[in-house]
Write a protein that holds these residues in place. Structure first.
Motif, PDB file in Angstrom:
ATOM      1  N   PHE A 207     -52.094  14.488 -45.181  1.00 49.29           N
ATOM      2  CA  PHE A 207     -52.302  13.389 -46.119  1.00 49.29           C
ATOM      3  C   PHE A 207     -51.049  12.541 -46.256  1.00 49.29           C
ATOM      4  CE2 PHE A 207     -55.447  16.510 -47.496  1.00 49.29           C
ATOM      5  CZ  PHE A 207     -56.571  15.712 -47.448  1.00 49.29           C
ATOM      6  N   MET A 208     -51.267  11.260 -46.458  1.00 49.96           N
ATOM      7  CA  MET A 208     -50.143  10.355 -46.654  1.00 49.96           C
ATOM      8  C   MET A 208     -49.589  10.526 -48.061  1.00 49.96           C
ATOM      9  SD  MET A 208     -51.496   6.896 -44.763  1.00 49.96           S
ATOM     10  CE  MET A 208     -52.265   6.364 -46.224  1.00 49.96           C
TER      11      MET A 208
ATOM     12  N   THR B 142     -51.104   0.782 -51.880  1.00 47.53           N
ATOM     13  CA  THR B 142     -51.887  -0.427 -51.624  1.00 47.53           C
ATOM     14  C   THR B 142     -53.374  -0.109 -51.611  1.00 47.53           C
ATOM     15  OG1 THR B 142     -50.089  -1.322 -50.291  1.00 47.53           O
ATOM     16  CG2 THR B 142     -52.244  -2.335 -50.022  1.00 47.53           C
ATOM     17  N   THR B 143     -53.729   0.981 -50.986  1.00 46.93           N
ATOM     18  CA  THR B 143     -55.133   1.383 -50.919  1.00 46.93           C
ATOM     19  C   THR B 143     -55.664   1.713 -52.306  1.00 46.93           C
ATOM     20  OG1 THR B 143     -54.740   2.277 -48.726  1.00 46.93           O
ATOM     21  CG2 THR B 143     -56.742   2.974 -49.836  1.00 46.93           C
TER      22      THR B 143
ATOM     23  N   LEU C 295     -57.258   3.393 -43.228  1.00 48.69           N
ATOM     24  CA  LEU C 295     -57.426   3.918 -41.876  1.00 48.69           C
ATOM     25  C   LEU C 295     -56.290   3.487 -40.956  1.00 48.69           C
ATOM     26  CD1 LEU C 295     -61.273   3.480 -41.412  1.00 48.69           C
ATOM     27  CD2 LEU C 295     -60.004   5.608 -41.796  1.00 48.69           C
ATOM     28  N   LEU C 296     -55.829   2.248 -41.092  1.00 44.89           N
ATOM     29  CA  LEU C 296     -54.704   1.783 -40.277  1.00 44.89           C
ATOM     30  C   LEU C 296     -53.426   2.542 -40.625  1.00 44.89           C
ATOM     31  CD1 LEU C 296     -55.345  -2.061 -40.200  1.00 44.89           C
ATOM     32  CD2 LEU C 296     -55.605  -0.441 -38.324  1.00 44.89           C
ATOM     33  N   ASN C 297     -53.177   2.754 -41.916  1.00 44.05           N
ATOM     34  CA  ASN C 297     -51.995   3.518 -42.326  1.00 44.05           C
ATOM     35  C   ASN C 297     -52.088   4.958 -41.857  1.00 44.05           C
ATOM     36  OD1 ASN C 297     -50.648   1.430 -43.553  1.00 44.05           O
ATOM     37  ND2 ASN C 297     -51.452   1.875 -45.580  1.00 44.05           N
ATOM     38  N   LEU C 298     -53.271   5.518 -41.917  1.00 43.99           N
ATOM     39  CA  LEU C 298     -53.477   6.890 -41.468  1.00 43.99           C
ATOM     40  C   LEU C 298     -53.214   7.000 -39.976  1.00 43.99           C
ATOM     41  CD1 LEU C 298     -54.380   9.673 -42.474  1.00 43.99           C
ATOM     42  CD2 LEU C 298     -56.705   9.033 -41.869  1.00 43.99           C
ATOM     43  N   ASN C 299     -53.675   6.020 -39.217  1.00 43.87           N
ATOM     44  CA  ASN C 299     -53.473   6.005 -37.776  1.00 43.87           C
ATOM     45  C   ASN C 299     -51.992   5.873 -37.432  1.00 43.87           C
ATOM     46  OD1 ASN C 299     -54.112   6.002 -35.062  1.00 43.87           O
ATOM     47  ND2 ASN C 299     -54.519   3.806 -35.009  1.00 43.87           N
ATOM     48  N   VAL C 300     -51.284   4.993 -38.124  1.00 45.93           N
ATOM     49  CA  VAL C 300     -49.860   4.795 -37.895  1.00 45.93           C
ATOM     50  C   VAL C 300     -49.079   6.060 -38.256  1.00 45.93           C
ATOM     51  CG1 VAL C 300     -47.835   3.507 -38.681  1.00 45.93           C
ATOM     52  CG2 VAL C 300     -49.938   2.296 -38.136  1.00 45.93           C
ATOM     53  N   THR C 301     -49.452   6.691 -39.357  1.00 48.23           N
ATOM     54  CA  THR C 301     -48.782   7.910 -39.795  1.00 48.23           C
ATOM     55  C   THR C 301     -48.977   9.030 -38.770  1.00 48.23           C
ATOM     56  OG1 THR C 301     -49.109   7.284 -42.094  1.00 48.23           O
ATOM     57  CG2 THR C 301     -48.572   9.573 -41.669  1.00 48.23           C
TER      58      THR C 301
END
Length: 92
Positions: A2-3, A10-11, A81-87
């Motif tokens: 988890f982030m 932001t989310t 989803l984009l932040n999760l992918n980058v992380t």
């Protein structure tokens, strides 16, 4: 994994705003104030000219609020989803 809350703020903000916007939209669309008043509702000079304008303003703004709420919710999910992918890519 988890982030952290800092990366997810932001989310969270967009989700809260989208829920508030959706609630307001459904309220205006389905259960707006029945009579013109000065306390709450979509109050502009043109919407308060007549009962017909008042009803139309709430109906139309309700539809716009619902649309905006859906757009905000989709945006929040895409950002998540984009932040999760980058992380996930950074952890590899």
């Amino acid at each position: 994994m988890f982030m952290s809350l800092e990366n997810n703020s932001t989310t969270i903000i967009l989700c809260v705003l989208s829920v508030i916007t959706l609630i307001t939209g459904f309220w205006f669309y389905f259960n707006h104030p029945k009579k013109i008043n000065i306390f709450y509702g979509y109050r502009t000079k043109s919407s308060m000219k007549s009962q017909k304008h008042w009803d139309f303003a709430h109906f139309y703004s309700g539809k716009l609020f619902i649309l905006l709420g859906v757009i905000l919710l989709i945006s929040a999910l895409l950002i998540y989803l984009l932040n999760l992918n980058v992380t996930n890519q950074c952890q590899k």
